[in-house]
Design a protein around this motif. Structure first.
Motif, PDB file in Angstrom:
ATOM      1  N   GLY A   1       0.787  -1.229   0.000  1.00 23.50           N
ATOM      2  CA  GLY A   1       0.000   0.000   0.000  1.00 23.50           C
ATOM      3  C   GLY A   1       0.819   1.277   0.000  1.00 23.50           C
ATOM      4  N   VAL A   2       2.131   1.156   0.169  1.00 23.19           N
ATOM      5  CA  VAL A   2       2.973   2.354   0.170  1.00 23.19           C
ATOM      6  C   VAL A   2       3.021   2.948  -1.238  1.00 23.19           C
ATOM      7  CG1 VAL A   2       5.337   3.197   0.473  1.00 23.19           C
ATOM      8  CG2 VAL A   2       4.376   1.562   2.096  1.00 23.19           C
ATOM      9  N   PRO A   3       2.793   4.254  -1.398  1.00 28.47           N
ATOM     10  CA  PRO A   3       2.847   4.861  -2.743  1.00 28.47           C
ATOM     11  C   PRO A   3       4.214   4.665  -3.394  1.00 28.47           C
ATOM     12  CG  PRO A   3       1.859   6.360  -1.162  1.00 28.47           C
ATOM     13  CD  PRO A   3       2.406   5.218  -0.362  1.00 28.47           C
ATOM     14  N   SER A   4       4.195   4.491  -4.709  1.00 29.13           N
ATOM     15  CA  SER A   4       5.442   4.197  -5.414  1.00 29.13           C
ATOM     16  C   SER A   4       6.437   5.356  -5.341  1.00 29.13           C
ATOM     17  CB  SER A   4       5.138   3.855  -6.872  1.00 29.13           C
ATOM     18  OG  SER A   4       4.450   4.922  -7.503  1.00 29.13           O
ATOM     19  N   ILE A   5       5.942   6.592  -5.161  1.00 29.46           N
ATOM     20  CA  ILE A   5       6.868   7.724  -5.061  1.00 29.46           C
ATOM     21  C   ILE A   5       7.736   7.599  -3.818  1.00 29.46           C
ATOM     22  CG2 ILE A   5       5.215   9.168  -3.804  1.00 29.46           C
ATOM     23  CD1 ILE A   5       7.709  10.380  -6.465  1.00 29.46           C
ATOM     24  N   VAL A   6       7.204   6.947  -2.757  1.00 34.10           N
ATOM     25  CA  VAL A   6       7.994   6.727  -1.546  1.00 34.10           C
ATOM     26  C   VAL A   6       9.140   5.764  -1.847  1.00 34.10           C
ATOM     27  CG1 VAL A   6       7.914   5.870   0.824  1.00 34.10           C
ATOM     28  CG2 VAL A   6       5.987   7.188  -0.098  1.00 34.10           C
ATOM     29  N   TYR A   7       8.856   4.743  -2.654  1.00 32.37           N
ATOM     30  CA  TYR A   7       9.938   3.831  -3.064  1.00 32.37           C
ATOM     31  C   TYR A   7      10.989   4.592  -3.877  1.00 32.37           C
ATOM     32  CZ  TYR A   7       7.363  -0.283  -1.533  1.00 32.37           C
ATOM     33  OH  TYR A   7       6.732  -1.226  -0.768  1.00 32.37           O
ATOM     34  N   GLY A   8      10.517   5.525  -4.710  1.00 28.98           N
ATOM     35  CA  GLY A   8      11.464   6.326  -5.481  1.00 28.98           C
ATOM     36  C   GLY A   8      12.367   7.154  -4.583  1.00 28.98           C
ATOM     37  N   ALA A   9      11.763   7.767  -3.540  1.00 27.90           N
ATOM     38  CA  ALA A   9      12.564   8.561  -2.602  1.00 27.90           C
ATOM     39  C   ALA A   9      13.524   7.670  -1.821  1.00 27.90           C
ATOM     40  CB  ALA A   9      11.627   9.308  -1.654  1.00 27.90           C
TER      41      ALA A   9
ATOM     42  N   SER B   1       8.228   5.645  -9.102  1.00 25.88           N
ATOM     43  CA  SER B   1       9.349   4.978  -8.431  1.00 25.88           C
ATOM     44  C   SER B   1      10.670   5.161  -9.162  1.00 25.88           C
ATOM     45  CB  SER B   1       9.045   3.484  -8.265  1.00 25.88           C
ATOM     46  OG  SER B   1       8.900   2.875  -9.526  1.00 25.88           O
ATOM     47  N   ILE B   2      10.619   5.504 -10.442  1.00 23.35           N
ATOM     48  CA  ILE B   2      11.871   5.644 -11.214  1.00 23.35           C
ATOM     49  C   ILE B   2      12.175   7.094 -11.550  1.00 23.35           C
ATOM     50  CG2 ILE B   2      11.756   3.344 -12.233  1.00 23.35           C
ATOM     51  CD1 ILE B   2      10.454   4.588 -14.690  1.00 23.35           C
ATOM     52  N   LEU B   3      11.354   8.001 -11.029  1.00 24.34           N
ATOM     53  CA  LEU B   3      11.512   9.414 -11.382  1.00 24.34           C
ATOM     54  C   LEU B   3      12.873   9.958 -10.964  1.00 24.34           C
ATOM     55  CD1 LEU B   3       9.961  11.794 -12.615  1.00 24.34           C
ATOM     56  CD2 LEU B   3       9.095  12.325 -10.342  1.00 24.34           C
ATOM     57  N   PHE B   4      13.363   9.499  -9.795  1.00 26.81           N
ATOM     58  CA  PHE B   4      14.633  10.009  -9.278  1.00 26.81           C
ATOM     59  C   PHE B   4      15.810   9.069  -9.508  1.00 26.81           C
ATOM     60  CE2 PHE B   4      11.250  11.199  -6.154  1.00 26.81           C
ATOM     61  CZ  PHE B   4      11.070  12.493  -6.616  1.00 26.81           C
TER      62      PHE B   4
ATOM     63  N   THR C   1      23.703   0.557 -22.758  1.00 24.92           N
ATOM     64  CA  THR C   1      24.497  -0.632 -23.090  1.00 24.92           C
ATOM     65  C   THR C   1      25.098  -1.271 -21.846  1.00 24.92           C
ATOM     66  OG1 THR C   1      26.402   0.799 -23.518  1.00 24.92           O
ATOM     67  CG2 THR C   1      25.049   0.172 -25.411  1.00 24.92           C
ATOM     68  N   SER C   2      24.896  -0.670 -20.680  1.00 21.61           N
ATOM     69  CA  SER C   2      25.360  -1.266 -19.425  1.00 21.61           C
ATOM     70  C   SER C   2      24.435  -0.835 -18.298  1.00 21.61           C
ATOM     71  CB  SER C   2      26.801  -0.845 -19.120  1.00 21.61           C
ATOM     72  OG  SER C   2      26.836   0.503 -18.694  1.00 21.61           O
ATOM     73  N   LEU C   3      24.536  -1.523 -17.166  1.00 23.87           N
ATOM     74  CA  LEU C   3      23.661  -1.233 -16.026  1.00 23.87           C
ATOM     75  C   LEU C   3      23.961   0.118 -15.387  1.00 23.87           C
ATOM     76  CD1 LEU C   3      23.605  -4.737 -14.263  1.00 23.87           C
ATOM     77  CD2 LEU C   3      21.700  -3.617 -15.426  1.00 23.87           C
ATOM     78  N   THR C   4      25.138   0.642 -15.621  1.00 24.41           N
ATOM     79  CA  THR C   4      25.521   1.893 -14.960  1.00 24.41           C
ATOM     80  C   THR C   4      25.112   3.131 -15.753  1.00 24.41           C
ATOM     81  OG1 THR C   4      27.700   1.763 -16.016  1.00 24.41           O
ATOM     82  CG2 THR C   4      27.479   0.820 -13.796  1.00 24.41           C
ATOM     83  N   GLN C   5      24.516   2.929 -16.903  1.00 23.58           N
ATOM     84  CA  GLN C   5      24.098   4.069 -17.716  1.00 23.58           C
ATOM     85  C   GLN C   5      22.640   4.438 -17.410  1.00 23.58           C
ATOM     86  OE1 GLN C   5      24.739   3.075 -21.828  1.00 23.58           O
ATOM     87  NE2 GLN C   5      26.972   3.164 -21.647  1.00 23.58           N
ATOM     88  N   PRO C   6      22.303   5.719 -17.511  1.00 24.14           N
ATOM     89  CA  PRO C   6      20.891   6.106 -17.348  1.00 24.14           C
ATOM     90  C   PRO C   6      20.057   5.553 -18.500  1.00 24.14           C
ATOM     91  CG  PRO C   6      22.195   7.957 -18.121  1.00 24.14           C
ATOM     92  CD  PRO C   6      23.176   6.866 -17.796  1.00 24.14           C
ATOM     93  N   THR C   7      18.766   5.477 -18.280  1.00 24.84           N
ATOM     94  CA  THR C   7      17.891   4.922 -19.315  1.00 24.84           C
ATOM     95  C   THR C   7      16.568   5.673 -19.363  1.00 24.84           C
ATOM     96  OG1 THR C   7      16.831   2.900 -20.112  1.00 24.84           O
ATOM     97  CG2 THR C   7      16.878   3.217 -17.749  1.00 24.84           C
ATOM     98  N   ALA C   8      16.001   5.708 -20.526  1.00 19.53           N
ATOM     99  CA  ALA C   8      14.663   6.296 -20.682  1.00 19.53           C
ATOM    100  C   ALA C   8      13.619   5.201 -20.480  1.00 19.53           C
ATOM    101  CB  ALA C   8      14.524   6.901 -22.073  1.00 19.53           C
ATOM    102  N   THR C   9      12.435   5.597 -20.076  1.00 13.77           N
ATOM    103  CA  THR C   9      11.327   4.640 -19.927  1.00 13.77           C
ATOM    104  C   THR C   9      10.062   5.257 -20.516  1.00 13.77           C
ATOM    105  OG1 THR C   9      10.784   5.507 -17.739  1.00 13.77           O
ATOM    106  CG2 THR C   9      12.293   3.632 -17.817  1.00 13.77           C
ATOM    107  N   LEU C  10       9.123   4.391 -20.863  1.00 12.04           N
ATOM    108  CA  LEU C  10       7.877   4.874 -21.471  1.00 12.04           C
ATOM    109  C   LEU C  10       7.070   5.787 -20.542  1.00 12.04           C
ATOM    110  CD1 LEU C  10       6.576   1.778 -23.463  1.00 12.04           C
ATOM    111  CD2 LEU C  10       7.103   4.040 -24.382  1.00 12.04           C
ATOM    112  N   PRO C  11       6.891   5.426 -19.255  1.00 13.25           N
ATOM    113  CA  PRO C  11       6.118   6.340 -18.390  1.00 13.25           C
ATOM    114  C   PRO C  11       6.734   7.728 -18.308  1.00 13.25           C
ATOM    115  CG  PRO C  11       6.311   4.196 -17.359  1.00 13.25           C
ATOM    116  CD  PRO C  11       7.204   4.178 -18.556  1.00 13.25           C
ATOM    117  N   LEU C  12       8.066   7.809 -18.205  1.00  6.63           N
ATOM    118  CA  LEU C  12       8.707   9.124 -18.126  1.00  6.63           C
ATOM    119  C   LEU C  12       8.645   9.847 -19.475  1.00  6.63           C
ATOM    120  CD1 LEU C  12      11.823   8.558 -15.829  1.00  6.63           C
ATOM    121  CD2 LEU C  12       9.576   9.470 -15.269  1.00  6.63           C
ATOM    122  N   ALA C  13       8.744   9.088 -20.570  1.00  5.85           N
ATOM    123  CA  ALA C  13       8.614   9.715 -21.891  1.00  5.85           C
ATOM    124  C   ALA C  13       7.234  10.345 -22.047  1.00  5.85           C
ATOM    125  CB  ALA C  13       8.863   8.672 -22.990  1.00  5.85           C
TER     126      ALA C  13
END
Length: 285
Positions: free
Chosen positions: A115-123, A212-215, A225-237
């Protein structure tokens, strides 16, 4: 007395009918509005190319980077959540079967976390990133989304495992099987359709959540091309394009929403397909 019981039955039938109609209508209107606004602006170029210079100002390009990034993120987090969630759900229903208070306590905690809002997970994920010195990246996003969907996956599997008859556990143990063997060779096989459904539903939540992925994931016009690079996602797009004052860019946001809805509906249909396919492995009592 008979008239009262008939009246109650009639009342609840009518209530269920109108509830179903309201929910179905709301779902239909949501999907229709997205398709109506997005389909006319959905092009192959948008699906198959990454953003070019000025894409978010109405120029050429696409959201292939966001599609691939969403799939990377949701698949990585779903696999991680499965590796932690399945053993926990089996442990609760096989090893801790006699410790009801402890199991109910775990379920209560999982329900709270669900039940915790996903923005809390992001923080929280952002706090972990700062503590360990991790930059906004695909890895940070996967960790955050994994924490977000673990309660969903565990409770989904737990509900299915609770439906397994207790006699099956006792029979397996009486034949000399260990509890671990009973967990993975009996209980898991009995609940394959439900487990697949829980995994795919968690995947759907992972690919569709933006807060949850905003921050944590950052944003880039390139495919990581690697896990350490930033990535775009559909919800943020979708979020970034809907915030644009340019009408053409906002129309592309609806087109991106069509892709996201298509992926989630496909996942829902796959969950039903696999549930029916593996239903034959279930032991009927």
């Amino acid at each position: 007395m008979i008239d009262r019981r008939k009246a109650e039955e009639w009342f609840f039938r009518v209530l269920m009918f109108f509830s179903t109609v309201i929910i179905a209508t709301a779902l239909f209107l949501i999907i229709f509005s997205i398709l109506y606004s997005g389909l006319p602006h959905l092009t192959w170029e948008m699906i198959s190319s990454v953003p070019k210079g000025g894409f978010y100002f109405g120029k050429e390009g696409g959201i292939l980077n966001a599609i691939i990034g969403s799939l990377y993120l949701s698949m990585g987090s779903t696999i991680l959540a499965f590796l932690f969630g399945l053993p926990l759900a089996l442990f609760m229903n096989v090893h801790l079967i006699r410790r009801r208070k402890l199991v109910n306590g775990i379920r209560f905690v999982m329900d709270l976390l669900w039940g915790v809002p996903s923005i809390v997970y992001g923080a929280f994920g952002f706090t972990i990133m700062v503590f360990f010195g991790i930059r906004a990246s695909l890895l940070a996003g996967i960790i955050t989304v994994t924490l977000f969907i673990i309660p969903i996956m565990v409770r989904g599997m737990d509900e299915i495992l609770q439906s397994v008859p207790r006699g099956l556990l006792e029979s397996s143990l009486s034949l000399g099987s260990t509890r671990s063997e009973t967990s993975y060779r009996v209980f898991l096989k009995q609940c394959v359709p439900g487990v697949i459904t829980a995994v795919l539903l968690s995947f759907g939540r992972a690919i569709g959540d933006a807060a949850s992925i905003l921050f944590t994931t950052g944003y880039t016009d390139h495919i990581p091309t690697s896990l350490t690079q930033p990535t775009a996602t559909l919800p943020l797009a979708i979020f970034f394009q809907l915030s644009s004052p340019i009408p053409e860019v906002r129309e592309r946001a609806y087109a991106a929403a069509v892709i996201l809805v298509f992926i989630i509906l496909t996942i829902s249909m796959l969950s039903r397909f696999f549930s029916r396919k593996y239903q034959k492995n279930k032991i009927n009592f």
